[in-house]
Design an enzyme around this catalytic site. Sequence first.
Site, PDB file in Angstrom:
ATOM      1  N   ASP A 185      -2.164 -41.145  34.696  1.00 22.54           N
ATOM      2  CA  ASP A 185      -3.431 -41.417  35.402  1.00 22.54           C
ATOM      3  C   ASP A 185      -3.226 -42.314  36.617  1.00 22.54           C
ATOM      4  O   ASP A 185      -4.130 -43.043  37.018  1.00 22.54           O
ATOM      5  CB  ASP A 185      -4.459 -42.066  34.458  1.00 22.54           C
ATOM      6  CG  ASP A 185      -4.661 -41.289  33.171  1.00 22.54           C
ATOM      7  OD1 ASP A 185      -4.891 -40.076  33.258  1.00 22.54           O
ATOM      8  OD2 ASP A 185      -4.567 -41.897  32.093  1.00 22.54           O
ATOM      9  N   GLU A 186      -2.052 -42.250  37.246  1.00 20.39           N
ATOM     10  CA  GLU A 186      -1.759 -43.130  38.370  1.00 20.39           C
ATOM     11  C   GLU A 186      -2.304 -42.614  39.699  1.00 20.39           C
ATOM     12  O   GLU A 186      -2.254 -43.319  40.710  1.00 20.39           O
ATOM     13  CB  GLU A 186      -0.239 -43.335  38.522  1.00 20.39           C
ATOM     14  CG  GLU A 186       0.444 -43.948  37.319  1.00 20.39           C
ATOM     15  CD  GLU A 186       1.015 -42.895  36.369  1.00 20.39           C
ATOM     16  OE1 GLU A 186       1.758 -43.264  35.464  1.00 20.39           O
ATOM     17  OE2 GLU A 186       0.698 -41.692  36.569  1.00 20.39           O
ATOM     18  N   LYS A 226      -4.889 -47.100  44.369  1.00 16.96           N
ATOM     19  CA  LYS A 226      -6.076 -47.847  43.931  1.00 16.96           C
ATOM     20  C   LYS A 226      -6.024 -49.332  44.284  1.00 16.96           C
ATOM     21  O   LYS A 226      -6.543 -50.177  43.553  1.00 16.96           O
ATOM     22  CB  LYS A 226      -6.311 -47.652  42.433  1.00 16.96           C
ATOM     23  CG  LYS A 226      -6.686 -46.202  42.081  1.00 16.96           C
ATOM     24  CD  LYS A 226      -7.481 -46.109  40.814  1.00 16.96           C
ATOM     25  CE  LYS A 226      -8.061 -44.717  40.621  1.00 16.96           C
ATOM     26  NZ  LYS A 226      -8.930 -44.616  39.441  1.00 16.96           N
ATOM     27  N   THR A 276      -9.270 -35.262  31.958  1.00 15.51           N
ATOM     28  CA  THR A 276      -9.289 -34.168  30.980  1.00 15.51           C
ATOM     29  C   THR A 276     -10.259 -34.447  29.837  1.00 15.51           C
ATOM     30  O   THR A 276     -11.040 -33.584  29.452  1.00 15.51           O
ATOM     31  CB  THR A 276      -7.866 -33.944  30.412  1.00 15.51           C
ATOM     32  OG1 THR A 276      -7.009 -33.538  31.474  1.00 15.51           O
ATOM     33  CG2 THR A 276      -7.874 -32.866  29.342  1.00 15.51           C
ATOM     34  N   GLY A 302      -7.837 -45.117  48.917  1.00 15.74           N
ATOM     35  CA  GLY A 302      -9.044 -44.395  48.531  1.00 15.74           C
ATOM     36  C   GLY A 302      -8.675 -43.030  48.009  1.00 15.74           C
ATOM     37  O   GLY A 302      -7.515 -42.601  48.096  1.00 15.74           O
ATOM     38  N   LYS A 361      -1.467 -39.189  40.728  1.00 15.15           N
ATOM     39  CA  LYS A 361      -0.450 -38.253  41.220  1.00 15.15           C
ATOM     40  C   LYS A 361      -1.074 -37.056  41.919  1.00 15.15           C
ATOM     41  O   LYS A 361      -0.482 -36.505  42.847  1.00 15.15           O
ATOM     42  CB  LYS A 361       0.426 -37.778  40.049  1.00 15.15           C
ATOM     43  CG  LYS A 361       1.223 -38.881  39.388  1.00 15.15           C
ATOM     44  CD  LYS A 361       2.109 -38.343  38.262  1.00 15.15           C
ATOM     45  CE  LYS A 361       1.319 -37.813  37.077  1.00 15.15           C
ATOM     46  NZ  LYS A 361       0.517 -38.862  36.398  1.00 15.15           N
ATOM     47  N   GLY A 362      -2.268 -36.642  41.459  1.00 17.49           N
ATOM     48  CA  GLY A 362      -2.897 -35.450  42.033  1.00 17.49           C
ATOM     49  C   GLY A 362      -3.131 -35.590  43.516  1.00 17.49           C
ATOM     50  O   GLY A 362      -2.810 -34.686  44.302  1.00 17.49           O
ATOM     51  N   ARG A 390      12.240 -22.836  17.569  1.00 19.83           N
ATOM     52  CA  ARG A 390      12.697 -21.537  18.071  1.00 19.83           C
ATOM     53  C   ARG A 390      11.884 -20.363  17.519  1.00 19.83           C
ATOM     54  O   ARG A 390      12.399 -19.251  17.357  1.00 19.83           O
ATOM     55  CB  ARG A 390      14.205 -21.340  17.779  1.00 19.83           C
ATOM     56  CG  ARG A 390      15.062 -22.440  18.363  1.00 19.83           C
ATOM     57  CD  ARG A 390      16.538 -22.241  18.095  1.00 19.83           C
ATOM     58  NE  ARG A 390      16.847 -22.298  16.665  1.00 19.83           N
ATOM     59  CZ  ARG A 390      17.000 -23.421  15.975  1.00 19.83           C
ATOM     60  NH1 ARG A 390      16.849 -24.589  16.561  1.00 19.83           N
ATOM     61  NH2 ARG A 390      17.301 -23.387  14.690  1.00 19.83           N
ATOM     62  N   GLN A 413       1.199 -36.769  32.970  1.00 21.83           N
ATOM     63  CA  GLN A 413       1.389 -38.039  32.257  1.00 21.83           C
ATOM     64  C   GLN A 413       2.254 -39.021  33.079  1.00 21.83           C
ATOM     65  O   GLN A 413       2.246 -38.950  34.293  1.00 21.83           O
ATOM     66  CB  GLN A 413       1.985 -37.807  30.860  1.00 21.83           C
ATOM     67  CG  GLN A 413       1.030 -37.140  29.886  1.00 21.83           C
ATOM     68  CD  GLN A 413       1.130 -35.627  29.870  1.00 21.83           C
ATOM     69  OE1 GLN A 413       2.182 -35.048  30.068  1.00 21.83           O
ATOM     70  NE2 GLN A 413       0.016 -34.973  29.625  1.00 21.83           N
ATOM     71  N   ASN A 448      -3.450 -30.951  28.623  1.00 20.40           N
ATOM     72  CA  ASN A 448      -3.812 -32.267  28.089  1.00 20.40           C
ATOM     73  C   ASN A 448      -3.815 -33.319  29.185  1.00 20.40           C
ATOM     74  O   ASN A 448      -4.006 -34.500  28.922  1.00 20.40           O
ATOM     75  CB  ASN A 448      -2.840 -32.699  26.986  1.00 20.40           C
ATOM     76  CG  ASN A 448      -1.395 -32.762  27.459  1.00 20.40           C
ATOM     77  OD1 ASN A 448      -1.003 -32.078  28.398  1.00 20.40           O
ATOM     78  ND2 ASN A 448      -0.590 -33.570  26.805  1.00 20.40           N
ATOM     79  N   ALA A 449      -3.577 -32.888  30.418  1.00 17.96           N
ATOM     80  CA  ALA A 449      -3.574 -33.809  31.545  1.00 17.96           C
ATOM     81  C   ALA A 449      -4.362 -33.184  32.680  1.00 17.96           C
ATOM     82  O   ALA A 449      -4.516 -31.966  32.748  1.00 17.96           O
ATOM     83  CB  ALA A 449      -2.145 -34.106  31.997  1.00 17.96           C
ATOM     84  N   GLY A 450      -4.866 -34.024  33.569  1.00 20.42           N
ATOM     85  CA  GLY A 450      -5.628 -33.511  34.694  1.00 20.42           C
ATOM     86  C   GLY A 450      -5.301 -34.252  35.970  1.00 20.42           C
ATOM     87  O   GLY A 450      -5.000 -35.440  35.955  1.00 20.42           O
ATOM     88  N   HIS A 451      -5.327 -33.534  37.077  1.00 24.99           N
ATOM     89  CA  HIS A 451      -5.173 -34.133  38.395  1.00 24.99           C
ATOM     90  C   HIS A 451      -6.512 -34.037  39.109  1.00 24.99           C
ATOM     91  O   HIS A 451      -7.099 -32.955  39.199  1.00 24.99           O
ATOM     92  CB  HIS A 451      -4.123 -33.384  39.227  1.00 24.99           C
ATOM     93  CG  HIS A 451      -2.721 -33.632  38.791  1.00 24.99           C
ATOM     94  ND1 HIS A 451      -2.329 -34.772  38.124  1.00 24.99           N
ATOM     95  CD2 HIS A 451      -1.595 -32.891  38.949  1.00 24.99           C
ATOM     96  CE1 HIS A 451      -1.027 -34.721  37.898  1.00 24.99           C
ATOM     97  NE2 HIS A 451      -0.558 -33.586  38.379  1.00 24.99           N
TER      98      HIS A 451
END
Length: 444
Positions: A13-14, A331, A300, A415, A16-17, A143, A224, A38-41
Amino acid sequence: MANIVVVGAQWGDEGKGKIVDLLTSEADVVARYQGGNNAGHTVVIGGKQHILHLIPSGMLHKDKKCVIGNGVVIDPAAILEELDGLAQNGVIPGDNLLISKRAQVIMPWHKALDGANEGKKGGAKIGTTGRGIGPCYSEKMARTGVRISDLVDDGLLKEKIFKNTEDTNLLLNCVFGAEGFDAGKIFEEYRGYGQRLKDFIGDASLFLAEAIGGGKKVLFEGAQGTMLDIDHGTYPFVTSSNSTAGGACTGTGVPPTAIDGVLGVIKAYTTRVGAGPFPTELLDKTGDLIQERGREFGATTGRRRRCGWFDSVVARYAVRINGVTGFCLTKLDVLDACEKIRICSAYRYKGSLLKDMPTELDIFSRCEPIYEEMDGWKSSTAGIRDFGDLPVPARDYINRLEELSGAPFSIISTGPDRNETIMLENPFSWLHGNRPVERLQASR
């Protein structure tokens, strides 16, 4: 030519998007290398917010090739929903999207097992999203998993689904007392997904090799962050894949020699979602202020993020584990309202000073942060695009973070929009870690 990995340097959540979106203008290819939905940008362009979970952020740029690598686990229903959502906003994916044949498929039983396992843990819950990510990676390592290429091979898909459903139903019924699945219905559903996705499926590793060999610039993005890496994070409160920079190679099929630099994305403070130790966490009004000003809710899940002061022990660890060439600080403007700002420079554990990250979770959970305190700037930094225009205390804060972290700050985000950025150094100027240091210093 330069190929850059963008990696989260904290617990995810840094931001990255935005940074991937910003740098995509310099790249020819954007490749996602691990994780799942399980992650969102979150990307803001012209005031309009776009939330992406599986599709690389580069999809919002024209004429960029987007690759989803073999290290990603894919829920077909989720990626199709995302593709449909993009189409409704005028972004029509075509031959600019390539999904690796080797990527694993999230199946309905993965979600059921995810929820059942988490439910049994009671107070020891890890805090998963319940989207089946962990069980899918487990099946991959056993496998027995379904690959994206299997979705367009009726015979193999049917064989795998019927066998895995039989095994999983036994587990669900006998261990968890839960209802099982109808293999026939799953087969028809996933066969349909394969028909819709077939034009996007291909050999991603070969494509990337040819692109790099042809002098194309590739931007690798993960989900992540460093502290959630399955091997190097705060285990077991981690994700189920390698979110550190090394995952870019195993998760896309490119060699380490193809990587020219690693950009670590790090907040001006620290956050994490879910359970697990967090030495600098603020359980007071200051934490609430940062949470509110930073709009710290998961893209997410919508879960409230825990907030704390900047942790330079974590930052130094991220530099070491990832080989960070330069940082992007995000931020900064969230701290505009703070009278005083603290930085964790080291930990204290049973009277001992620790400057490096302990590997044992029990020790880490008992570490007390040792703080330095600096004056805040009490004025707006939002939208500033030149380092010299920042308030002097803000510049002092950034310079101190750089000293404590052990890597230079190449980009400062002021921003959420693309344009709200101070670009001290373009990561695509890096070549195998070499950088014009005098130019970076002169920009200060």
